[in-house]
Design an enzyme around this catalytic site. Structure first.
Site, PDB file in Angstrom:
ATOM      1  N   HIS A 420     -82.139 -22.114  -9.193  1.00  0.00           N
ATOM      2  CA  HIS A 420     -82.265 -23.264  -8.288  1.00  0.00           C
ATOM      3  C   HIS A 420     -83.722 -23.487  -7.860  1.00  0.00           C
ATOM      4  CE1 HIS A 420     -82.005 -25.214  -4.270  1.00  0.00           C
ATOM      5  NE2 HIS A 420     -81.052 -25.923  -4.863  1.00  0.00           N
ATOM      6  N   CYS A 796     -81.542 -32.209 -22.022  1.00  0.00           N
ATOM      7  CA  CYS A 796     -82.050 -32.378 -20.654  1.00  0.00           C
ATOM      8  C   CYS A 796     -82.180 -31.058 -19.911  1.00  0.00           C
ATOM      9  CB  CYS A 796     -81.187 -33.365 -19.884  1.00  0.00           C
ATOM     10  SG  CYS A 796     -79.501 -32.802 -19.693  1.00  0.00           S
TER      11      CYS A 796
HETATM   12  C1  PEP Z   1     -78.379 -27.780 -17.991  1.00  0.00           C
HETATM   13  O1  PEP Z   1     -77.449 -27.016 -17.746  1.00  0.00           O
HETATM   14  O2  PEP Z   1     -79.136 -27.643 -18.971  1.00  0.00           O
HETATM   15  C2  PEP Z   1     -78.653 -28.908 -17.091  1.00  0.00           C
HETATM   16  C3  PEP Z   1     -79.589 -29.785 -17.385  1.00  0.00           C
HETATM   17  O3  PEP Z   1     -77.956 -28.968 -15.948  1.00  0.00           O
HETATM   18  P1  PEP Z   1     -78.253 -28.091 -14.642  1.00  0.00           P
HETATM   19  O4  PEP Z   1     -79.546 -27.399 -14.822  1.00  0.00           O
HETATM   20  O5  PEP Z   1     -78.252 -29.048 -13.509  1.00  0.00           O
HETATM   21  O6  PEP Z   1     -77.077 -27.164 -14.620  1.00  0.00           O
END
Ligand code: PEP
Ligand code: MG
Length: 843
Positions: A420, A796
């Site tokens: 986080h 992403c």
């Molecule tokens: C991922 O899991 O790669 C993602 C982009 O989502 P998050 O980091 O919000 O879990």
């Protein structure tokens, strides 16, 4: 052309190659081809140097016979394949003996001849024969030094130039094979069997009657890359060491602080400027030139690539391309993404002293100094006093986001590259170190215990370097980011070249505004949960989570709806004409709940419920494995009202934006999908909401539904999932976590041990694991494309900002990658480099 076994005279037509004779030999040949006044030079190739190390000397009589001049004095310099692989120090004035001393006494005078001879005996004794330095400190004349030499070695000081040269060559060849030299060059990327070349050059004397001396000149400012003649010159001096150690050196260009070469010898100065301009043009690089003035005549001894800081390397590459000296594609290849990243963030001043207290994962680049605070309230208080602060937490949660906004950097005991704290810090452009080894943070006692037992308390000053993962004592000096015209040029040229889209992970209008200034191809991930972290919203969100009846939940959602709608309207307006991809709520709901007594008490007050009841409810929501629990699309299936509210907010925002003339077609993305049926269920509900909004407003609009591929099952079943989706966006943070079975929040604890032991080549949360996770990407991409040839493919996860991972996505045929705002420039450059290199390979 002379063909002599074992060495090659450097002439314009000689067969001199970097891979055989080294970089310096090749560079000297180029200078000779440019007709610069380079003293006579002979190159000894790697193969011969290897033989010398093993005791087999080439024909030195022939080699020495190639040189002309009286007295015959030579220098030997190293010539490794890449300039930064190092090599033994140069040895000057080989050939100094009693006869040369006598000759020089007549031409240069006794004092200069004594000085030269004494220096040579010392350096031969200490550097070549490896004798102790101390006894030679007492020697005031060459004959005293010769006596000491003989006492130490039981042989007279060698008078023959061939004997001296043989000893020098042997010592340099063997030094190259030493363990520390090998480790040093291997750290810079040299292969285990890297060779050393040597260049033997006739000495141009910087000591003697009239104007004689040595200097070093470069034609740009090494810090900024701007054109500026910098360097030093010293009369009656020889070699770089003299210049370094003396305060008698003078300026090159006229300077009010003292005498300059331009005043002293304006013609030679003018000649030097011409040398610089010609080197730049012909060698296609800014060079640092080492020169000697031998009784008023200029000799160019050597030229090396001018050392430079990050900002200067960008400016130099761009200027060379702007002047048509190198193509733009080459300028793009010359700047490493890492260098560009350094330009975008504050850095620890390279000259500053650092006392490292702890090391962790370099989770978000840049450096900042400030006082330690342990929670959001303290961070906000520091901000209101205009006081820099570092938020230190065991790990961060949504409650800490306010504090992160107010802090100058973040340090956490736990976590890794995608925890986080790391994700939020990168989004905010804040330096961040996570998973700091051996640190123990106690929020309650407001102190940090270091691995060695030392204690830091609230208010103590520390400095965080998020580019290296270091935590330093006190306030270490930092340098400001530098975005100048060259940066803009590189970005524009990257855009012209790259053939993979670069989108941004942006959750707020501030993120989106910043990324527009960097020029992006759209928003690839808007994590809607981040929109609820603001304090006014968090309470409503908590009310929604606490709702026991459908009616209560609907009431809370009704209050959240306009907030979300306003957020989306602002994003659409800002990004008009570019795609905006909004992800429906993803994290487990209890992440929104407070976990400390104070927070729970304020929540009880806000909800007007007894503390015990609120506590019990929070406990009842805890999961054993929240990252694998009630999150992502599972929320959408189990509590459909939440996604329906979000869809309505998106569609109403679309209508509002269209009314303002904004060009918008939203993309909606479902997180944590594992099965086709999940997509079908959500799609049906979303289509229903869209139909209602169209009906209510009388406005027609379209949207694209996409799926996040972030579970291994979704990658394997990408074919049937793609039939339901306009796009697939690979969430490689969760996909890495689930493929390895490795918690993204806990991996920091053992990741360095794993990388140090060679279990993993790198932290797979930072650089995509192309072998494992990469195979799932390739598989998912090909199955998805086969089932739905029009499906758009993106990535992403945090890997979207990592150069190697971008090159892989390009190779896999992805349409775009999406990364945090501050990584956009690096991603663009990396994408352009991948495109250029692929084209070169195909040629
Ligand atoms: C991922 O899991 O790669 C993602 C982009 O989502 P998050 O980091 O919000 O879990
Ligand atoms: Mg995810």
């Amino acid at each position: 052309m002379l063909d002599i076994p074992g060495f090659t005279p450097v002439t314009p037509t000689a067969d001199i190659r970097v891979a055989r004779h080294g970089n310096r030999a090749k560079c000297l040949q180029r200078l000779i081809r440019m007709d610069l006044p380079v003293p006579q030079t002979v190159a000894i190739p790697f193969a011969t140097v290897r033989e010398i190390a093993e005791g087999q000397m080439p024909d030195l009589a022939t080699l020495i016979g190639l040189f002309e001049g009286e007295p015959m004095l030579l220098s030997v310099r190293s010539s490794s394949e890449a300039a930064d692989w190092g090599g033994p120090n140069a040895v000057l004035n080989i050939g100094m003996n009693d006869a040369a001393h006598g000759w020089l006494s007549k031409t240069l005078g006794h004092a200069a001849a004594d000085k030269l001879y004494l220096r040579f005996i010392r350096s031969f004794a200490i550097e070549v024969m490896r004798l102790d330095e101390e006894p030679f400190d007492a020697a005031k004349t060459p004959s005293e030094a010769c006596i000491i030499y003989e006492e130490e070695i039981d042989d007279p000081f060698p008078q023959s130039i061939a004997d001296q040269l043989a000893a020098v060559l042997r010592s340099m060849a063997r030094a190259w094979d030493g363990t520390s030299a090998r480790l040093l060059r291997q750290a810079k990327g040299a292969p285990g069997d890297a060779g050393l070349g040597l260049v033997v050059q006739r000495m141009a004397q910087g000591m003697g009657p009239g104007q004689s001396g040595s200097g070093v000149v470069q034609f740009v400012n090494p810090a900024t890359g701007e054109p500026k003649v910098t360097g030093r010159y010293m009369g009656q001096a020889m070699g770089r060491r003299d210049l370094r150690n003396s305060d008698k050196a003078i300026y090159l260009t006229r300077d009010e602080r003292g005498p300059s070469l331009e005043d002293l010898l304006p013609e030679v100065y003018g000649e030097l400027l011409k040398v610089g301009a010609r080197c730049r043009k012909r060698l296609r690089e800014e060079m640092q030139v080492e020169f000697t003035i031998d009784q008023g005549r200029l000799a160019v001894l050597d030229a090396v690539r001018c050392p430079r800081e990050a900002r200067a390397s960008v400016a130099i590459a761009a200027a060379l391309a702007r002047d048509g000296i190198i193509p733009r594609s080459e300028a793009l290849l010359r700047v490493s993404p890492d260098t560009l990243s350094r330009l975008l963030h504050r850095q620890v001043d390279p000259g500053a002293e650092r006392v490292v207290l702890a090391r962790g994962i370099a989770a978000s680049p840049g450096a900042a100094a400030g006082r330690i605070v342990f929670d959001s309230a303290a961070a906000q208080a520091a901000q209101s006093r205009d006081e820099a602060c570092i938020l230190v937490r065991r790990e961060t949660s949504p409650d800490d986001v306010r504090g992160m906004h107010a802090a100058d950097a973040v340090l956490t005991e736990r976590g890794g590259t995608t925890s986080h704290a790391a994700v939020i810090a990168r989004g905010l452009g804040l330096p961040c170190v996570t998973g700091a080894i051996g640190l123990h943070v106690s929020h309650k006692k407001r102190r940090v215990i270091l691995a060695d037992g030392r204690v830091l308390r609230e208010g103590d000053e520390i400095t965080i370097d998020g580019s290296t993962g270091e935590v330093m004592e006190g306030r270490v000096a930092t340098t400001e980011p530098a975005l100048n015209g060259a940066f803009g040029d590189l970005m524009a040229w990257s855009d012209d070249v790259r053939d993979i889209g670069i989108r941004v992970n942006a959750d707020t209008v501030a993120d989106a505004t910043l990324s527009r200034t960097f020029g992006v191809d759209g928003i690839g991930l808007c994590r809607t949960e981040h929109m609820f972290f603001e304090s006014g919203r968090l309470t409503v969100m908590r009310e929604m989570i606490f709702a026991e009846t459908g009616a209560d939940r609907a009431a809370a959602l009704d209050r959240l709806l306009p907030m979300q709608r306003d957020d989306f309207t602002a994003l659409f307006s800002l990004m008009s004409g570019l795609p905006v991809c909004i992800r429906l709520l993803d994290p487990p709901l209890h992440e929104f709940l407070p976990n400390e007594t104070d927070g729970i008490r304020s929540l009880a007050e806000a909800l007007d419920r007894p503390l015990s009841e609120v506590k019990a409810r929070i406990e009842s929501m805890q999961e054993y494995n929240p990252m694998l629990g009630m999150r992502g699309v599972r929320l959408g299936i189990a509590l459909p009202e939440i996604y329906e509210m979000q869809a309505r907010a998106i569609f109403e925002a679309t209508v509002a934006a269209l009314a303002k003339g904004v060009d918008v077609r939203p993309e909606i993305m479902i997180p944590l999908v594992t099965a086709r049926r999940e997509v079908e269920l959500v799609k049906r509900r979303l289509d229903g909401v869209a139909a209602k909004v169209r009906d209510e407003t009388g406005v027609d609009f379209d949207y694209d539904l996409g799926v996040m591929v972030e579970t291994p099952r979704a990658a394997l079943r990408a074919g049937e999932i793609a039939e339901q989706a306009a796009f697939l966006s690979f969430g490689t943070n969760d996909l890495t976590q689930m493929t390895y079975g490795l918690s993204r929040d806990d991996a920091g604890r053992f990741m360095s041990a794993y990388v140090n032991e060679g279990v993993y080549p790198e932290d797979p949360f930072g650089t995509l694991d192309v072998e494992g996770v990469g195979e799932l990407l390739l598989l998912g991409a090909s199955r998805g494309r086969k089932a739905n040839p029009k499906v758009i493919l993106g990535l992403c996860g945090e890997h979207g900002g990592n150069p190697e991972s971008i090159a892989f996505c390009r190779f896999a045929g992805f349409d775009y990658v999406s990364c945090s705002p501050f990584r956009v420039p690096v991603a663009k450059l990396a994408a352009a480099q991948a495109t250029i290199l692929a084209a070169k390979k195909a040629d």
